[in-house]
Enzyme design. Structure first.
Site, short mmCIF file in Angstrom:
data_model
loop_
_atom_site.label_atom_id
_atom_site.label_comp_id
_atom_site.label_asym_id
_atom_site.label_seq_id
_atom_site.Cartn_x
_atom_site.Cartn_y
_atom_site.Cartn_z
N LYS A 1 6.70 -3.52 -3.15
CA LYS A 1 6.75 -2.32 -2.30
C LYS A 1 7.73 -2.51 -1.15
CE LYS A 1 2.48 -0.09 -3.20
NZ LYS A 1 3.13 1.19 -3.38
N THR B 1 2.71 -6.29 -3.65
CA THR B 1 2.96 -5.89 -2.26
C THR B 1 4.42 -6.16 -1.90
OG1 THR B 1 0.70 -6.58 -1.85
CG2 THR B 1 2.02 -6.04 0.07
N TYR C 1 -8.01 -1.90 1.03
CA TYR C 1 -6.86 -1.26 0.38
C TYR C 1 -6.95 0.25 0.46
CZ TYR C 1 -5.58 -5.88 -1.06
OH TYR C 1 -5.22 -7.20 -1.05
N HIS D 1 -13.44 -5.51 0.03
CA HIS D 1 -12.01 -5.75 -0.20
C HIS D 1 -11.28 -4.53 -0.70
CE1 HIS D 1 -8.63 -8.17 0.43
NE2 HIS D 1 -8.12 -7.59 -0.64
N ASP E 1 -5.39 25.46 -2.79
CA ASP E 1 -6.40 24.83 -1.93
C ASP E 1 -6.91 23.60 -2.67
OD1 ASP E 1 -8.61 24.24 -0.19
OD2 ASP E 1 -8.63 26.33 0.42
N HIS F 1 -16.90 -1.06 17.51
CA HIS F 1 -15.45 -0.88 17.44
C HIS F 1 -14.99 -0.94 15.98
CE1 HIS F 1 -11.14 -1.59 17.85
NE2 HIS F 1 -11.29 -2.75 17.24
N GLU G 1 -12.10 -1.69 -0.03
CA GLU G 1 -12.11 -0.84 1.17
C GLU G 1 -10.86 -1.08 2.03
OE1 GLU G 1 -13.88 1.55 2.50
OE2 GLU G 1 -13.10 1.47 4.54
N TRP H 1 -19.04 -5.85 12.11
CA TRP H 1 -18.91 -4.70 11.19
C TRP H 1 -19.20 -5.11 9.76
CZ3 TRP H 1 -15.84 -3.14 7.01
CH2 TRP H 1 -14.84 -4.03 6.64
N ARG I 1 -13.57 -16.24 16.25
CA ARG I 1 -13.63 -14.81 16.57
C ARG I 1 -15.05 -14.46 17.03
NH1 ARG I 1 -13.73 -11.84 10.66
NH2 ARG I 1 -13.85 -9.98 11.93
N SER J 1 6.60 5.77 1.87
CA SER J 1 7.47 6.04 0.74
C SER J 1 8.02 7.46 0.77
CB SER J 1 6.73 5.82 -0.58
OG SER J 1 6.26 4.51 -0.65
N HIS K 1 -12.45 -14.26 -1.44
CA HIS K 1 -11.57 -14.97 -0.51
C HIS K 1 -12.01 -14.73 0.94
CE1 HIS K 1 -8.65 -11.29 -0.49
NE2 HIS K 1 -9.48 -11.21 0.51
N HIS K 2 -12.94 -13.80 1.15
CA HIS K 2 -13.54 -13.65 2.47
C HIS K 2 -14.66 -14.67 2.67
CE1 HIS K 2 -11.55 -9.76 3.25
NE2 HIS K 2 -11.67 -9.58 1.95
N SER L 1 -19.99 11.21 2.34
CA SER L 1 -18.81 12.01 2.71
C SER L 1 -17.57 11.50 1.99
CB SER L 1 -18.62 11.95 4.23
OG SER L 1 -17.32 12.32 4.57
N SER L 2 -17.39 10.17 1.98
CA SER L 2 -16.20 9.59 1.34
C SER L 2 -16.20 9.84 -0.16
CB SER L 2 -16.16 8.08 1.57
OG SER L 2 -15.86 7.82 2.90
#
Lengths: 552, 378
Positions: free
Chosen positions: A348, A345, A274, A270, A122, A93, A272, A158, A467, A285, A319-320, A186-187
């Site tokens: 924004k 943040t 964002y 991290h 293009d 998932h 990622e 994950w 979790r 926006s 921080h993870h 790909s990315s």
């Protein structure tokens, strides 16, 4: 300050030019028909459509897995599936939603909208564009096939922490690594293409500070992708070597370090997260000013805030890992740097609200999703500030409080922004407005479902529910019941969105004009609806003093 | 907004009125437990301070937002203003959050420093994570034991009613005295686990090959329950923690009791056991240590966890040495650990005997504790 009244004569002219250009472009007529047209296409709009449809398919596959998880958690006890399969479901998932749904959806939006927002014919590298899309179906076919292999698919979360994902992993893990490599390539290729397009193909006179914010946020996101996807590639290659070639990168018995895995993973991971939210900022926006009929309050500060968030994202990864036993100084550094992210943040969120203030607001579907995004993303942001406080994180870490936090940012956050974008640009893509009645039902059921799913998780997490467990103490039963009901409500109501999209593709609905939304700004609204396959064969006129979102 | 949702969610629960099970920790049921140590209380108040600050921010931000949405509706004839960019406002809304963050960071830093000071501990406990159980060793007391899930499988499968401490009860709890500084050393035997007891506000990863430390002084006697917090494989949900905090006198007599039991256990390793005795004990050991992977009926989960039922190694005389070797020393390169250093010789002999006789393996083989002792001493 220019008047915002429409129509603008020059704009109308470029629209008719574009139509004429599209019709007259005889050299484009020789493309293959049928299925091969989609396999071989190098057109940014068709590839954008492919990306979006692929993401939608993955959203449903990943969502079904989430519902399997929620069904097992509906009540305590081993009721429905075995723990081993439960772990495969949570892992798949996460992987599918992150790499298969949210990221491709944003790339699809970039494919469609970046060229038309900067007046380019293009993407800069069309064949590369085709290649980067077609890597994805291959990657995810491999990933999904691991579920049917002996020993099952990935079952280590994950985040695939070693050594659970190396020494103790199922035999299919090498296939998982291959799939991740392909998605990563790909990315990276997609990001290169987006940067090349934005830096080289802007219409004359459009400076960087004249670009729509969606383009800006994607430019920054693309740099993040190029910076961190190779780190992911590195870490999974080290896993591959540990599993198959007897190295010990993550095995203490051979001189390695399992925590090294986590440092490398989160140095990728991290930024990622964002990557999955910055383009959402760009979308909101664009939509908020449109339906507030008022310019974005601070264009420049939005750009700087996005860049600050991107830069800060490289110095907060640990921080993870507050509970892995970092030294005190490292703990303090990562706590402070993480708290700092709240500042840009906040800028924004305040900007969007200042844009709403004294506007002339209407509540069309894209606006509803964007407003819900602002509220729900802010809830996720505030719980993020709580998680940044390292001592408190000793209690929050690896509980449902974290699950609530990141789902608030990703589902009522990023996914709502993607849905807002779809409702906003569907008239441009398909030529008809999305069905309002279906859309409204979809919106309200989604809001209720998503909050019913994820809000109770704050409580179960705080009260002590870890979790990634398939079975739990009776104390958590009520909250899990609510979450499961909410999950099914949210999941099933997404079928309404499919209905909306199908109606649009079939051209059923109110026909949209070029300027589909009254208050919308940007070059995409100078094109007819639906946008012809080939647009801006000649660069459109762009007068910064009149057309730039940063004009004074 | 947050507060409102918080309240209404509480209200909803009161209305639907499902009886909450007996409290599993000092949590109200939907908030962080304040716990029973000075540190846990400090963390709790830190959490509540940040929470209320976040609620206040949410009220202000969402207040302005919804007020704007309501007042400046186009349907009410609102005309858009044309202002944008205002340096003063932008400096203010950058500076105020920064100031709030600094205010949050000061107490957080102070608490963190205390948490990191494990010096002058009176008792040292080595906590080792295993798939899927905890092992505790009292470093200066010569006492060590495994702590396994105490909830019967029939409750998990719904064949009988679930108890109050479903999934949060163990066979051998960790017993600690109140009022003494206890230092924990954490490591793991296989994958990463995390030892978490909410009431003690300790959550620390146990990492194979590395040692982490943490400490606590428990203020009140009682039973404090927790769980593994880091995904560690299929039975991650089934390795709870139970800490029993008692007065020092009770703790000292508990230590004596443990030493006596250990001595009696060691003595019984010298004598000859009957096949029935070994099988009976072996069945219990098998359920606790082996059934998670090899399954209660010995069918395993191939290819990762091979079947033991009908396995030639378990049914033939030639396989006997290989069998004993695998249980004692593990199978390198697989997830099969060696139990030679962790289980008693009695348990080892019993479980090997059981595996060679259960599910129709019927070798009639009795492996004696003395035989295992000889192998381990070699």
């Amino acid at each position: 300050m220019t008047s915002r009244s429409l129509p603008r004569p020059v704009v109308q002219q470029s629209a008719s030019e574009a139509t004429a250009g599209g019709a007259a472009a005889g050299h484009h007529a020789h493309q293959p028909r049928g299925l091969l047209r989609w396999v071989l296409t190098t057109n940014h709009k068709e590839i954008g459509t492919l990306y979006l449809l692929f993401a939608l398919l993955m959203f449903f596959i990943g969502g079904t897995m989430a519902l399997v998880v929620r069904a097992e958690l509906f009540q305590p006890g081993m009721t429905f599936i075995l723990p081993e399969f439960f772990n495969q479901m949570t892992t798949m998932h996460g992987l599918i939603m992150v790499f298969g749904a949210i990221m491709p959806a944003f790339v699809g939006l970039a494919n469609w909208m970046v060229p038309v927002q900067i007046g380019a014919p293009d993407m800069a590298l069309p064949r590369l564009n085709n290649f980067s899309f077609w890597l994805l179906p291959v990657s995810f076919t491999i990933l999904l096939s691991t579920l049917f292999m002996e020993g099952g698919g990935p079952n280590f979360g994950w985040t695939f922490y070693a050594p659970l994902s190396t020494t103790y992993a199922p035999p299919s893990t090498s296939f998982f690594i291959l799939a991740m490599h392909l998605a990563g390539i790909s990315s990276i290729l997609g990001a290169i293409n987006i940067i090349a397009t934005i830096l080289n193909l802007r219409t004359p006179n459009m400076r960087l500070m004249d670009m729509p914010l969606f383009v800006w946020t994607w430019l920054i996101t693309a740099f993040l992708l190029i910076a961190v996807m190779p780190v992911l590639a590195g870490v999974i290659t080290m896993m591959l070597l540990d599993i198959n070639f007897g190295t010990s990168f993550f095995d203490a018995a051979g001189g390695g370090d399992p925590v090294l895995f986590q440092h490398l993973f989160w140095f990728f991971g991290h930024p990622e997260v964002y990557i999955m939210i910055l383009p959402a900022f760009g979308i909101v926006s664009a939509i908020v000013p449109t339906f507030a009929r008022k310019r974005l309050f601070g264009y420049a500060s939005m750009v700087y805030a996005t860049a600050s968030i991107a830069i800060l994202s490289f110095v907060v990864w640990a921080h993870h890992m507050f509970t892995v036993g970092l030294p005190l100084t490292a703990q303090l550094f990562f706590m402070y740097s993480t708290m700092l992210i709240a500042v840009p943040t906040g800028v924004k969120v305040f900007n969007w609200i200042a844009t709403l203030f004294r506007g002339s607001i209407s509540f069309e579907l894209p606006m509803l999703f964007s407003l819900a995004f602002i509220v729900q993303f802010t809830i996720g942001g505030l719980s993020g500030v709580m998680l940044a406080i390292a001592p408190a994180d000793f209690q929050y870490h690896d509980t449902y409080f974290v699950v609530a936090h990141f789902h608030y940012v990703l589902v009522p956050g990023a996914v709502f922004a993607i849905l807002a974008a779809a409702y906003y640009w569907l008239p441009k893509w398909s030529g008809v407005y999305p069905n309002v009645k279906l859309g409204l039902t979809h919106f309200w059921l989604s809001v209720i479902g998503v909050n019913l799913t994820f809000f109770p998780m704050h409580f179960s997490g705080l009260a002590g529910m870890p979790r990634r467990i398939p079975d739990y103490a009776l104390q958590f039963a009520d909250f899990n019941l609510l979450s499961s009901i909410g999950g099914f409500l949210f999941g099933i109501s997404q079928l309404l969105f499919v209905a909306v999209v199908i109606l649009c593709i079939r051209g059923k609905g109110e026909k949209a004009p070029a300027q589909a939304w009254e208050g919308a700004e940007g070059l995409e609204w100078t094109l007819p609806s639906p946008a012809p396959l080939h647009t801006f064969d000649t660069p459109p006129e762009f007068v910064p003093e009149r057309d730039s979102p940063s004009r004074h | 907004m947050l507060q409102l949702l918080y309240r209404s969610c509480g209200l909803l629960l009161l209305l639907t009125g499902p009886a909450l099970a007996s409290a599993i920790n000092t949590s109200s049921g939907w908030n962080m437990p304040p716990g029973v140590t000075d540190i846990s209380r400090e963390i709790y108040s830190l959490h509540m301070i940040i929470f209320w600050i976040c609620v206040a921010i949410a009220v202000v931000v969402f207040g302005v937002m919804f007020w704007s949405l309501f007042v400046y509706r186009k349907s009410k004839g609102a005309k858009p203003a044309h202002f944008h960019e205002n340096t003063t406002v932008e400096v203010i809304w950058t500076a105020i959050p920064l100031a709030i963050l600094v205010i949050m960071a000061i107490p957080a830093t102070a608490t963190l420093k205390k948490i990191y000071d494990a010096s002058d501990a009176e008792i040292d406990i080595l906590v080792t994570g295993y798939q899927w159980r905890w092992h505790y060793q009292y470093l200066d007391q010569d006492i060590s034991f495994f702590s396994n899930l105490g909830t019967p499988r029939s409750q998990i499968l719904g064949e009988e009613d679930k108890g109050d401490f479903y999934l949060l009860e163990v066979d051998n709890p960790l017993v600690l005295p109140v009022g003494k500084k206890v230092r924990f050393l954490f490591t793991s035997n296989d994958v990463i686990h995390a030892w978490w007891v909410p009431d003690l506000a300790i959550k620390k990863d146990t990492i194979p090959g590395f040692i982490n430390e943490s400490w606590t002084i428990i203020n009140e006697p009682g039973t404090y329950r927790g769980q593994c917090a880091e995904l560690c494989g299929q039975d991650h949900a089934y390795m709870p923690i139970e800490v029993r905090a008692v007065t020092e006198e009770v703790w000292l007599s508990w230590l004596d009791e443990q030493r006596e039991t250990a001595a009696a256990e060691a003595a019984s390793g010298e004598r000859e056991w009957t096949l029935a005795e070994l099988n009976e004990r072996g069945a219990g050991v098998y359920t606790t240590y082996c059934a998670a992977c090899h399954q209660a009926d010995g069918s395993g989960m191939p290819p990762a966890f091979p079947a033991l039922r009908g396995n030639p190694v378990m049914t033939s005389a030639e396989g006997r040495d290989k069998h004993i070797n695998a249980v004692l020393f593990g199978r390198p390169g697989t997830s099969m650990p060696g139990y030679g250093t962790t289980l008693s010789v009695n348990d080892l002999a019993a479980v090997i005997t059981y595996e060679r006789n259960a599910w129709g393996n019927d070798t009639g083989d009795a492996v004696q504790p003395s035989e295992i002792r000889a192998l381990l001493d070699r």
